[in-house]
Motif scaffolding. Sequence first.
Motif: not given
Length: 437
Positions: A140-156
Amino acid sequence: MSSNSSESEKVQFDEIKGKKLPQKFNYLKDKVAIVKVDDYQPENIKNALKSIFELLEIKDFFNKKSILLKPNALAPSKNAMTPPELITELIKFLKNETNTKEIVVGDSTFTKTITSLTFKRSKIKEKCEELGSKTINFFESERIKIKLDNPPHEIEEYIYLPKEIYDADLIINLPKLKTHEGYVYTGAIKNLFGLLANKMRMHMTHKDKTDFQRMLADIYFAVEETNDKNVPKVFTIMDAVMAMEGKGPRAGKPKKIGLMIAGFNPAAIDIVGYTLMNGNPSDLDVITSLANRTSLIIDINQLKILGIDNYEDFIVKDFKKPKIATVKKDRIPKEGLRSKISEKMTRISIKIKRKNCLLCEECVNHCPAEALERKNDKIIVDRGQCIECFCCGESCPNDAISAKFYLFRILPVILVILAIGTFALIWFLLQLITSFF
């Protein structure tokens, strides 16, 4: 914690892919508190929590913070979920012993309805309301888009998290030490998967088990991306008082270990947890992915264990892990006959136990790949469509689904063929020998 103690824990920045690792990932990263707990009696849990906070010297860490508790609310069963007693005693402890600003409890399981029913039937919702806290269904929650920066992402590269995670000052992760027939083990890192409402998409996108486990580590780093402080946002208290062995994460058997395990680095918690199950943490990508990105050595002997003298006294030698194993992708040949044989040998086959099946169709409704259907009063598995995520087994309320290596399913046929071939060869040789006499 005193300033001198904080200063003593500071470590030089580590370099990962050319970037300096933020200081928060070094904060007590190799310290793990382990305390003995006989059972779930409120007084025993209260004493255990007090010991954890004293051992790690973190009582002041919770002052004036808005806290979100993230339990494992898979099903309203004490063996399958974080015990309600631990959740309620932790809320009481935080309210009475620290200057906590606000406490909420949140999770998401398979669907919005199942999550709400689990909170209700386990009485978590009722007990939280009595203590002035509320429960949150992340569907039921509002979603916030998070960008993985440090450390870098491996998959998403991007993870969508509930707004409540973004708003909270601190997340207390409350996993239960369990086996998992799809991934062998589920613990601190895997429990954060419950923050996502798009689980089905994640299962379909990351059918490869190695990629899926590395994606789980990405979720942890996404949570920490919402934190701009020099200390971590995630603190974990793992319930290993009564663990689960065998057919986890829902249909396994209780196995008493009598411990609670706590710390700031989820990989360190899982290194301890899987070691206590008599496993090798280096075998699981979910642990190696997070540990490597926080420069944590995957060796329990390199951790600073607080609270017990010898962890080896608590290793359960006969702990029953699933009869399947997660095989690292880089260990399988990429092409040729060996590749085809390895693929067959490591493939998991889903088996429906007809006598246990209630035909409730929970497995059908919660299969991301739509590989199950009800036909002629039976649940049929399309093995070509199956992605081996074991969501069907997690959702089954009556232990009617199990996972085995495909090789084990066809082994009887192979043995029969070999026996017939051997008999035929012996008969032929006998005929050949007698023809000379």
